[in-house]
Design a protein around this motif. Structure first.
Motif, PDB file in Angstrom:
ATOM      1  N   GLY A 139       0.833  -1.208   0.000  1.00  0.00           N
ATOM      2  CA  GLY A 139       0.000   0.000   0.000  1.00  0.00           C
ATOM      3  C   GLY A 139       0.859   1.246   0.000  1.00  0.00           C
ATOM      4  O   GLY A 139       0.494   2.286   0.531  1.00  0.00           O
TER       5      GLY A 139
ATOM      6  N   ASP B 299       1.790  -1.728  -4.646  1.00  0.00           N
ATOM      7  CA  ASP B 299       0.431  -1.162  -4.568  1.00  0.00           C
ATOM      8  C   ASP B 299      -0.324  -1.619  -5.815  1.00  0.00           C
ATOM      9  O   ASP B 299       0.270  -1.725  -6.894  1.00  0.00           O
TER      10      ASP B 299
ATOM     11  N   LEU C  37       0.365  -2.028   4.815  1.00  0.00           N
ATOM     12  CA  LEU C  37      -0.657  -0.974   4.887  1.00  0.00           C
ATOM     13  C   LEU C  37      -1.711  -1.126   3.800  1.00  0.00           C
ATOM     14  O   LEU C  37      -2.723  -0.423   3.818  1.00  0.00           O
TER      15      LEU C  37
HETATM   16  P1  NAD Z   1      -4.982   4.309   1.275  1.00  0.00           P
HETATM   17  O1  NAD Z   1      -6.215   3.774   0.645  1.00  0.00           O
HETATM   18  O2  NAD Z   1      -4.500   5.645   0.879  1.00  0.00           O
HETATM   19  O3  NAD Z   1      -3.783   3.285   1.113  1.00  0.00           O
HETATM   20  C1  NAD Z   1      -3.961   1.921   0.898  1.00  0.00           C
HETATM   21  C2  NAD Z   1      -3.253   1.564  -0.400  1.00  0.00           C
HETATM   22  O4  NAD Z   1      -3.334   0.146  -0.572  1.00  0.00           O
HETATM   23  C3  NAD Z   1      -3.887   2.188  -1.616  1.00  0.00           C
HETATM   24  O5  NAD Z   1      -2.916   2.909  -2.361  1.00  0.00           O
HETATM   25  C4  NAD Z   1      -4.425   1.000  -2.430  1.00  0.00           C
HETATM   26  O6  NAD Z   1      -4.287   1.202  -3.820  1.00  0.00           O
HETATM   27  C5  NAD Z   1      -3.581  -0.139  -1.917  1.00  0.00           C
HETATM   28  N1  NAD Z   1      -4.254  -1.437  -1.969  1.00  0.00           N
HETATM   29  C6  NAD Z   1      -5.527  -1.736  -1.605  1.00  0.00           C
HETATM   30  N2  NAD Z   1      -5.774  -3.034  -1.772  1.00  0.00           N
HETATM   31  C7  NAD Z   1      -4.629  -3.587  -2.263  1.00  0.00           C
HETATM   32  C8  NAD Z   1      -4.258  -4.898  -2.652  1.00  0.00           C
HETATM   33  N3  NAD Z   1      -5.135  -5.906  -2.582  1.00  0.00           N
HETATM   34  N4  NAD Z   1      -3.001  -5.110  -3.113  1.00  0.00           N
HETATM   35  C9  NAD Z   1      -2.111  -4.085  -3.196  1.00  0.00           C
HETATM   36  N5  NAD Z   1      -2.416  -2.825  -2.846  1.00  0.00           N
HETATM   37  C10 NAD Z   1      -3.657  -2.581  -2.380  1.00  0.00           C
HETATM   38  O7  NAD Z   1      -5.273   4.278   2.849  1.00  0.00           O
HETATM   39  P2  NAD Z   1      -4.409   4.866   4.066  1.00  0.00           P
HETATM   40  O8  NAD Z   1      -5.230   5.916   4.696  1.00  0.00           O
HETATM   41  O9  NAD Z   1      -3.037   5.147   3.649  1.00  0.00           O
HETATM   42  O10 NAD Z   1      -4.441   3.614   5.024  1.00  0.00           O
HETATM   43  C11 NAD Z   1      -3.323   2.735   5.190  1.00  0.00           C
HETATM   44  C12 NAD Z   1      -3.736   1.634   6.137  1.00  0.00           C
HETATM   45  O11 NAD Z   1      -4.132   2.188   7.387  1.00  0.00           O
HETATM   46  C13 NAD Z   1      -4.926   0.810   5.646  1.00  0.00           C
HETATM   47  O12 NAD Z   1      -4.726  -0.530   6.054  1.00  0.00           O
HETATM   48  C14 NAD Z   1      -6.091   1.413   6.401  1.00  0.00           C
HETATM   49  O13 NAD Z   1      -7.144   0.484   6.564  1.00  0.00           O
HETATM   50  C15 NAD Z   1      -5.436   1.750   7.716  1.00  0.00           C
HETATM   51  N6  NAD Z   1      -6.104   2.825   8.456  1.00  0.00           N
HETATM   52  C16 NAD Z   1      -6.135   4.106   7.961  1.00  0.00           C
HETATM   53  C17 NAD Z   1      -6.761   5.111   8.692  1.00  0.00           C
HETATM   54  C18 NAD Z   1      -6.825   6.532   8.202  1.00  0.00           C
HETATM   55  O14 NAD Z   1      -7.477   7.344   8.851  1.00  0.00           O
HETATM   56  N7  NAD Z   1      -6.186   6.897   7.111  1.00  0.00           N
HETATM   57  C19 NAD Z   1      -7.361   4.809   9.932  1.00  0.00           C
HETATM   58  C20 NAD Z   1      -7.309   3.511  10.396  1.00  0.00           C
HETATM   59  C21 NAD Z   1      -6.663   2.530   9.670  1.00  0.00           C
END
Ligand code: NAD
Length: 373
Positions: free
Chosen positions: A25, A49, A100
């Protein structure tokens, strides 16, 4: 092959005791910031990603280009592609994985339930399987769970001991499932696994699907925004956590992760391995309406607000982190308040989208470099 050379170059640390980290990610919001921070301090980083279209893929490509300029390679790959993962671990002896990649967001699940299962459950199993059975050495894994696992709890602030058996959304349920799956892979295969429960992360290069981001866009465009209140009339509050604080927490968790005790090939483990879970929040919840008024001040424009009672869409009423466990174990201490963090976000937003507002942010006009935070 050229592919292998690129991967090896990106993965090799510049300092002698540097980590070599696979970031999944990596073109996401948190992944981009963590990858940059690791690279900056001399660790090796390879990202992957799948660039899915949950939100604007062009933004993900811009983050990938930013990372490339800093020497971080981000591969186009899905965590469910076991063959590719196995190949990666064959080419690079990663010391750590920062996992992530996930399907984020709570409301999207009503229309796309299977995407949560595919990335957050099947994808997690795919990664753990490959690490358990093909990686030699077996890297320590740090992965993103979520504050949403606290679900319908009202007895905030939440510590890691609070119950997590009442998820309010499929997103939360898949993160909770991930924590259970982590326990299993730790127990059977001796994988070292640390789960981080992030609380509403925001900042530059953020996610367009999140309220602070979409509200900024709407306020600038003069379009209406919707705020939620609970069925009992109380306002929704969030423990907004600035990205730089989350990055420090992720690096702290990586630096204190112990080695896996498993044996390559998935054989009998050598002993008990580390299994941890931590809150990473800001410890200071703010009503969403207050967040909007800060944005109004920064943008020099009033929002057109309507307030509706929260429908059953997966949102929880209140989040508030107790972070003393992370403070004790790796010195986690959030330092950025919401007004300061949103000022940095708005400054980035105006630059990135080249918005002309006439209003000067932070006493400067809209010209600063892309990496300024
Ligand atoms: P984001 O969506 O910007 O980043 C996640 C990335 O993972 C994306 O670029 C997406 O293209 C990629 N992705 C999704 N499924 C995939 C797969 N099967 N294979 C490869 N890549 C894949 O989200 P973020 O805000 O950067 O979140 C990062 C992590 O933190 C995630 O696990 C999210 O659930 C967790 N999280 C985020 C928040 C927040 O407020 N941003 C809060 C709690 C938890």
């Amino acid at each position: 092959a050229a592919w292998e050379r690129g991967v090896r170059a990106s993965a090799s640390p510049r300092r002698p005791d540097g980590l070599s980290v696979l970031v999944t990610g990596a073109a996401g919001f948190v992944g981009t910031h963590c990858s940059l921070a690791l690279k900056r301090r001399g660790d090796g980083v390879v990202g992957l990603d799948n660039f899915n279209a949950y939100y604007d893929p062009a933004l993900k490509r811009s983050r990938q280009a930013l990372l490339a300029r800093h020497g971080v390679l981000v591969l186009d790959a899905d965590i469910n592609d076991g063959a590719l993962l196995a190949k990666l671990f064959e080419v690079v002896p990663f010391s750590h994985v920062l996992h992530l990649a996930a399907q984020a967001g709570v409301r999207y699940a009503t229309r796309n339930p299977q995407s949560y299962v595919a990335s957050n459950v099947a994808g997690l199993v795919s990664l753990f399987e490959i690490v358990a059975k093909h990686a030699d050495p077996q890297p320590a894994i740090v992965w993103a769970s979520s504050s949403s696992v606290y679900g319908l709890n009202t007895d905030a602030p939440f510590s890691e001991l609070h119950r997590t058996d009442r998820p309010a959304s499929l997103y939360a349920a898949t993160k909770k499932a991930g924590e259970a799956i982590a326990h299993t892979y730790n127990h059977i295969y001796g994988l070292s696994i640390t789960g981080l429960r992030f609380f509403t992360v925001y900042g530059p290069w953020g996610r367009p699907d999140m309220a602070y981001f979409s509200f900024t866009k709407s306020i600038l465009a003069g379009k209406p925004i919707t705020l939620f209140r609970m069925p009992d009339g109380t306002a929704v509050q969030r423990d907004f956590t600035y990205i730089d604080d989350i990055v420090k927490g992720c690096l702290g968790a990586l630096d204190t992760a112990e080695k896996s005790t498993g044996v390559a090939g998935g054989g009998k483990k050598r002993g008990p391995a580390q299994l941890r879970v931590y809150n990473l929040g800001n410890t200071s919840p703010v009503p969403v309406a207050k967040m909007v008024s800060i944005l109004e001040d920064l943008l020099g424009k009033k929002a057109k607000k309507s307030v509706v009672t929260l429908p059953q869409n997966g949102d929880v009423p209140f989040t508030h982190a107790n972070v003393s466990l992370a403070a004790t174990d790796f010195g986690y201490q959030p330092t950025t308040d919401l007004a300061t963090g949103l000022r940095k976000f708005v400054k980035w937003y105006l630059q990135y989208y080249s918005v002309e507002t006439g209003k000067k942010i932070n006493g400067k006009s809209n010209t600063a470099g892309e990496e300024e935070k």
